[in-house]
Scaffold this motif. Sequence first.
Motif, PDB file in Angstrom:
ATOM      1  N   ASP A   1       0.783  -1.064   0.055  1.00 30.76           N
ATOM      2  CA  ASP A   1       0.104  -0.040  -0.089  1.00 30.76           C
ATOM      3  C   ASP A   1       0.889   1.347  -0.059  1.00 30.76           C
ATOM      4  N   SER A   2       2.101   1.106  -0.136  1.00 28.76           N
ATOM      5  CA  SER A   2       2.961   2.167  -0.268  1.00 28.76           C
ATOM      6  C   SER A   2       2.585   3.119  -1.707  1.00 28.76           C
ATOM      7  N   TYR A   3       2.908   4.343  -1.458  1.00 28.87           N
ATOM      8  CA  TYR A   3       2.475   5.240  -2.631  1.00 28.87           C
ATOM      9  C   TYR A   3       3.300   6.344  -2.473  1.00 28.87           C
ATOM     10  N   ALA A   4       3.469   7.236  -3.686  1.00 28.44           N
ATOM     11  CA  ALA A   4       3.839   8.509  -3.801  1.00 28.44           C
ATOM     12  C   ALA A   4       2.964   9.458  -4.578  1.00 28.44           C
ATOM     13  N   GLU A   5       3.120  10.977  -4.372  1.00 30.29           N
ATOM     14  CA  GLU A   5       2.442  11.771  -4.985  1.00 30.29           C
ATOM     15  C   GLU A   5       3.293  12.838  -5.550  1.00 30.29           C
ATOM     16  N   ILE A   6       3.253  13.119  -6.533  1.00 32.09           N
ATOM     17  CA  ILE A   6       4.075  14.361  -7.446  1.00 32.09           C
ATOM     18  C   ILE A   6       2.869  15.282  -7.684  1.00 32.09           C
ATOM     19  N   ARG A   7       3.249  16.604  -7.232  1.00 30.84           N
ATOM     20  CA  ARG A   7       2.168  17.746  -7.691  1.00 30.84           C
ATOM     21  C   ARG A   7       2.821  18.721  -8.062  1.00 30.84           C
ATOM     22  N   PHE A   8       2.785  19.201  -9.248  1.00 30.47           N
ATOM     23  CA  PHE A   8       3.695  20.625  -9.757  1.00 30.47           C
ATOM     24  C   PHE A   8       2.655  21.580 -10.536  1.00 30.47           C
ATOM     25  N   GLY A   9       3.091  22.639 -10.523  1.00 30.56           N
ATOM     26  CA  GLY A   9       2.374  23.855 -11.330  1.00 30.56           C
ATOM     27  C   GLY A   9       2.965  24.978 -11.373  1.00 30.56           C
ATOM     28  N   SER A  10       1.987  25.915 -11.741  1.00 32.26           N
ATOM     29  CA  SER A  10       2.317  27.504 -11.576  1.00 32.26           C
ATOM     30  C   SER A  10       1.297  28.202 -10.833  1.00 32.26           C
ATOM     31  N   VAL A  11       1.905  29.289 -10.409  1.00 28.43           N
ATOM     32  CA  VAL A  11       1.056  30.251  -9.694  1.00 28.43           C
ATOM     33  C   VAL A  11       1.166  31.626 -10.304  1.00 28.43           C
ATOM     34  N   LEU A  12      -0.019  31.981 -10.933  1.00 18.87           N
ATOM     35  CA  LEU A  12       0.033  33.386 -11.714  1.00 18.87           C
ATOM     36  C   LEU A  12      -0.786  34.625 -10.899  1.00 18.87           C
ATOM     37  N   SER A  13      -0.102  35.360 -10.840  1.00 18.98           N
ATOM     38  CA  SER A  13      -0.353  36.599 -10.220  1.00 18.98           C
ATOM     39  C   SER A  13      -0.456  37.993 -11.070  1.00 18.98           C
TER      40      SER A  13
ATOM     41  N   SER B   1      -4.827  35.414  -7.339  1.00 19.81           N
ATOM     42  CA  SER B   1      -3.882  34.696  -7.859  1.00 19.81           C
ATOM     43  C   SER B   1      -4.505  33.442  -8.480  1.00 19.81           C
ATOM     44  N   LEU B   2      -3.942  32.721  -9.379  1.00 16.21           N
ATOM     45  CA  LEU B   2      -4.605  31.677 -10.044  1.00 16.21           C
ATOM     46  C   LEU B   2      -3.358  30.494 -10.083  1.00 16.21           C
ATOM     47  N   THR B   3      -3.784  29.463  -9.424  1.00 17.29           N
ATOM     48  CA  THR B   3      -2.842  28.170  -9.522  1.00 17.29           C
ATOM     49  C   THR B   3      -3.355  27.039 -10.389  1.00 17.29           C
ATOM     50  N   LEU B   4      -2.424  26.739 -11.146  1.00 13.21           N
ATOM     51  CA  LEU B   4      -2.907  25.644 -12.223  1.00 13.21           C
ATOM     52  C   LEU B   4      -1.791  24.377 -11.696  1.00 13.21           C
ATOM     53  N   SER B   5      -2.313  23.267 -11.564  1.00 14.54           N
ATOM     54  CA  SER B   5      -1.420  22.218 -11.162  1.00 14.54           C
ATOM     55  C   SER B   5      -1.949  20.797 -11.766  1.00 14.54           C
ATOM     56  N   LEU B   6      -0.889  19.851 -11.723  1.00 13.79           N
ATOM     57  CA  LEU B   6      -1.120  18.449 -12.216  1.00 13.79           C
ATOM     58  C   LEU B   6      -0.686  17.494 -11.076  1.00 13.79           C
ATOM     59  N   ALA B   7      -1.486  16.770 -10.606  1.00 13.08           N
ATOM     60  CA  ALA B   7      -0.926  15.763  -9.543  1.00 13.08           C
ATOM     61  C   ALA B   7      -1.092  14.303 -10.126  1.00 13.08           C
ATOM     62  N   ILE B   8       0.060  13.678  -9.868  1.00 15.04           N
ATOM     63  CA  ILE B   8       0.330  12.291 -10.240  1.00 15.04           C
ATOM     64  C   ILE B   8       0.516  11.272  -9.010  1.00 15.04           C
ATOM     65  N   LEU B   9      -0.500  10.285  -8.812  1.00 19.23           N
ATOM     66  CA  LEU B   9      -0.237   9.249  -7.745  1.00 19.23           C
ATOM     67  C   LEU B   9       0.195   7.904  -8.091  1.00 19.23           C
TER      68      LEU B   9
ATOM     69  N   TYR C   1      -7.166  10.865 -15.917  1.00 22.65           N
ATOM     70  CA  TYR C   1      -6.919   9.422 -16.307  1.00 22.65           C
ATOM     71  C   TYR C   1      -6.919   8.556 -15.126  1.00 22.65           C
ATOM     72  N   LYS C   2      -7.945   7.654 -15.085  1.00 26.01           N
ATOM     73  CA  LYS C   2      -8.207   6.682 -14.073  1.00 26.01           C
ATOM     74  C   LYS C   2      -8.406   7.359 -12.721  1.00 26.01           C
ATOM     75  N   ASP C   3      -7.659   6.995 -11.743  1.00 23.58           N
ATOM     76  CA  ASP C   3      -7.719   7.562 -10.344  1.00 23.58           C
ATOM     77  C   ASP C   3      -6.453   7.966  -9.978  1.00 23.58           C
ATOM     78  N   TRP C   4      -5.231   8.362 -10.891  1.00 25.55           N
ATOM     79  CA  TRP C   4      -4.109   8.694 -10.511  1.00 25.55           C
ATOM     80  C   TRP C   4      -3.506   9.969 -11.161  1.00 25.55           C
ATOM     81  N   LEU C   5      -4.211  10.457 -12.330  1.00 24.04           N
ATOM     82  CA  LEU C   5      -3.723  11.638 -12.770  1.00 24.04           C
ATOM     83  C   LEU C   5      -4.961  12.834 -12.619  1.00 24.04           C
ATOM     84  N   ILE C   6      -4.675  13.783 -11.863  1.00 26.19           N
ATOM     85  CA  ILE C   6      -5.658  14.998 -11.424  1.00 26.19           C
ATOM     86  C   ILE C   6      -5.296  16.069 -12.029  1.00 26.19           C
ATOM     87  N   GLY C   7      -6.160  16.993 -12.787  1.00 24.86           N
ATOM     88  CA  GLY C   7      -5.792  18.255 -13.009  1.00 24.86           C
ATOM     89  C   GLY C   7      -6.550  19.263 -12.020  1.00 24.86           C
TER      90      GLY C   7
END
Length: 331
Positions: free
Chosen positions: A82-94, A316-324, A291-297
Amino acid sequence: MPLSKGQISVFCLVTCWPLFAFSAEETRDDVETQVENSEPVEESVSPPWWLSSHETVSKTIGNWSTNIDSFLSGTPSSEPSDSYAEIRFGSVLSKSDQSGFFEFRTRLKLPNTQDRLRLVVESEPDSLAPESLRGESSQEGNVVDSALKTNISAAIRYIKDDIGLDVDAGIKVDFPLDPFLRLRVKQGEQNERWSWWQNQEAFAYYSRGIGARYSVGLGYATSPTLNIGTDFGVTWLDRYGLFYVRENFSIQHRLDEKNRLRYQLSFLQSGEHSIEPDSFLYNVQYERLLYKDWLIGQIRPQFTHEADDDYEGKFSLTLSLAILLGPKYLR
């Protein structure tokens, strides 16, 4: 009148010809039927690179966790990790500038290791006082700078489930290495609609000093798709001699299987001897499973009102992508 050899041959040919013709017709029909029924062989198409990369990394996380668990416990693991990792990255626009962020969260779960003492490898928060954060915790000039400051810790954890006690003694993997000691006590309860929790924590880092934190939260599910919650947190850091206080009010709305909304209002205060208002903010976060349950916008517009700017609102506007990542996201 006896028949000559030529007459006999003609008689046999005439008599047996329909049988040969029928047999040949059947053979031809069988061949044509096999050709018609045979499906064309499809060429194997390799999955796109991002899908194969996700599968490879997820399997690697599971193998690492299983091998560490088997090594420490001496018992081969028979269940999927049940181990996992989450990567989340993006930009903050102001209005004034643009910045990027990179967050990496991980937890290696070791089910066969002794219940009271286990090795824990997990991500380390960028801030010891999350109550003071107005935006992303790892927000830097760009995503690369933020990624270079990602922190991972390895600790030996003592667990006492009956009182919700965790005691961690470990090292934050940084340069130089930063040893720490952390004690946490957690309680909580949940029924069909109501839920509550509270956490107490004391910590000591070699480079960042000592501190303490207390937080409490309450939630109510008005329906299976709508939840209302509020929480309060306070952190004291000896290094700065300050208290940081935060109150959050949130509504989580699940629109359907792929779309979610979260509305949040937060009040932030800080001070040495008396608590003074710092700012308040409100935002709406929209999430969609891409995509499925691991790619989140994720999209989050936010207004922040700072006390130092006479509470003038900043957008400010935050745009990000999360990968599980992990074995459970391959199922």
